[in-house]
Design an enzyme around this catalytic site. Structure first.
Site, mmCIF file in Angstrom:
data_model
loop_
_atom_site.group_PDB
_atom_site.id
_atom_site.type_symbol
_atom_site.label_atom_id
_atom_site.label_comp_id
_atom_site.label_asym_id
_atom_site.label_seq_id
_atom_site.Cartn_x
_atom_site.Cartn_y
_atom_site.Cartn_z
ATOM 1 N N ASP A 1 73.796 -2.357 30.090
ATOM 2 C CA ASP A 1 75.611 -2.652 29.714
ATOM 3 C C ASP A 1 75.804 -2.401 31.456
ATOM 4 O O ASP A 1 76.057 -1.761 31.364
ATOM 5 C CB ASP A 1 76.081 -1.806 28.935
ATOM 6 C CG ASP A 1 75.799 -0.278 28.972
ATOM 7 O OD1 ASP A 1 74.621 -0.278 30.236
ATOM 8 O OD2 ASP A 1 77.599 0.119 28.900
ATOM 9 N N GLU B 1 75.081 2.625 28.114
ATOM 10 C CA GLU B 1 75.568 3.972 28.979
ATOM 11 C C GLU B 1 77.178 3.789 29.450
ATOM 12 O O GLU B 1 77.769 4.721 30.244
ATOM 13 C CB GLU B 1 74.690 3.357 30.316
ATOM 14 C CG GLU B 1 74.149 5.213 30.115
ATOM 15 C CD GLU B 1 75.271 5.276 32.086
ATOM 16 O OE1 GLU B 1 74.305 5.706 32.617
ATOM 17 O OE2 GLU B 1 75.510 3.930 31.900
ATOM 18 N N GLU B 2 77.387 3.052 30.392
ATOM 19 C CA GLU B 2 79.173 3.059 30.872
ATOM 20 C C GLU B 2 79.705 3.153 29.660
ATOM 21 O O GLU B 2 81.378 3.378 30.417
ATOM 22 C CB GLU B 2 79.245 1.200 31.401
ATOM 23 C CG GLU B 2 78.080 0.975 32.324
ATOM 24 C CD GLU B 2 78.105 1.846 33.517
ATOM 25 O OE1 GLU B 2 78.832 3.324 33.828
ATOM 26 O OE2 GLU B 2 76.775 1.639 34.663
#
Length: 376
Positions: free
Chosen positions: A73, A135-136
């Protein structure tokens, strides 16, 4: 001809996988790994109406077991691009696109290194990949949820390499062997609204909030240690929402963030924070979120092997560092030793994010050398 690293990087970059969207990025990665012989398991965790997409893949069953972690991502591209954000354009010896540095380029380089290794010989041990599509964003149902699933099935590696872009300006500068913890807090102080000309008839919460924030801000948490810089508290917002100049407000709020080293725990800092607030405003509310504890992996062992591989390819001995923000390594550290090394991060999250093609190929060689030295 061998594995085409630039072409595979383009394939990943052309997937507009802005959190929480995947747009086929994990599928493209899974296809490449299946072609190399990996058993690939798509995993989805979180709410049924909006699950987080993840991928686990493993080749081999013997030890040693090396893990590689990362995310497909990316953050939104934003304005100001001269190159198509999801075009994967190659120009000027660079490959351009959102995620080139952070961190689709690193994932592509690891897959290419695997392809090189497997073309030369069978694996001696085993390799796994834990790749998340979140993760972002909140990071609630990505790596953090994958690890218990892996542990229950005997998939925790002996060591995990995270391919985040660790180098500030040139490949070979930095290996991350730890990260600071992060604590966010929201403080609300309540008072009694009134006319500013008659303060004796009111209770001004702003004054108490300012006093407690001053005490928090001037307190030195620590002096740091041999691998961590001093912990840092930053006030990030003070809000009253009062449009009038002659009204004492009924409520005042603030937010703060503490980045802390391994001299502290999140629970210890929360207790200190609540004690200071209570002395200034006993009826205040304090909401705390600890997004990760501080951790560090001891030098030596696999970290030294990784540093040797970096030096062999780049000619530079990397520094062992713990600075910067948080990463998913904070979750992995609870299960096995972990270190981070990837591309140059100078353009990550910026317009016209890019990496040098030469750096991509050098990272491929570093990962190949490290896998050889690790014994997989």
């Amino acid at each position: 001809m061998g594995f085409d690293l630039p072409a595979f990087t383009q394939t990943l970059l052309r997937r507009a996988s802005v959190t929480p969207a995947d747009d086929g990025a994990l599928g493209a990665l899974g296809d490449a790994l299946r072609a190399l012989g990996f058993m690939v398991t798509p995993l989805a965790f979180g709410p049924e109406d909006a699950p987080t997409p993840n991928l686990f893949a493993r080749l081999g069953e013997a030890g040693p077991h090396l893990g590689f972690a990362g995310h497909t991502d990316v953050v939104p591209p934003g304005p100001g691009w001269d190159h198509e954000p999801f075009g994967g354009e190659i120009a000027g010896g660079r490959i351009w696109g959102r995620g080139a540095a952070d961190m689709k380029g690193g994932i592509a380089a690891f897959v290419a290194a695997l392809a090189d290794l497997l073309a030369a010989r069978p694996l001696k041990g085993s390799v796994s990949l834990l790749i998340t599509g979140d993760e972002e964003g909140s990071a609630r149902h990505g790596t953090r949820d994958m690890l218990p699933w892996m542990a229950a099935r005997g998939h925790i590696p002996d060591f995990c390499l995270v391919g985040e872009p660790t180098n500030p300006s040139a490949l070979g500068e930095v290996i991350k062997i730890g990260r600071r913890g992060s604590l966010n807090a929201a403080i609300t102080v309540r008072g009694v609204q009134g006319h500013s000309a008659y303060p004796q008839r009111a209770d001004n919460p702003v004054h108490r909030l300012v006093d407690l924030l001053h005490e928090l801000q001037r307190h030195r948490l620590d002096e740091g240690n041999e691998v961590f810089e001093p912990s840092c508290l930053q006030i990030t917002s003070v809000d009253v929402g009062n449009p009038a100049t002659n009204v004492i407000p009924a409520e005042a709020a603030a937010r703060l963030n503490i980045r802390f080293n391994d001299l502290h725990t999140g629970a210890g800092l929360e207790a200190w924070l609540r004690e200071v607030v209570a002395r200034h405003a006993s009826d205040a509310t304090v909401e705390v979120q600890i997004s990760g504890e501080a951790f560090r992996t001891a030098p030596g062992g696999a970290v030294t092997l990784l540093a040797d591989a970096v030096e062999h390819v780049t000619g530079q001995r990397p520094a062992l560092d713990t600075g910067g923000g948080t990463s998913d390594a904070r979750f992995i550290a609870c299960y096995c030793p972990v270190a981070e090394f990837g591309l140059v991060g100078a353009t990550m999250h910026k317009a016209d994010e890019h990496v040098a093609l030469a750096d991509l190929e050098a990272l491929r060689a570093i990962y190949r050398d490290f896998m050889e030295a690790f014994g997989v």
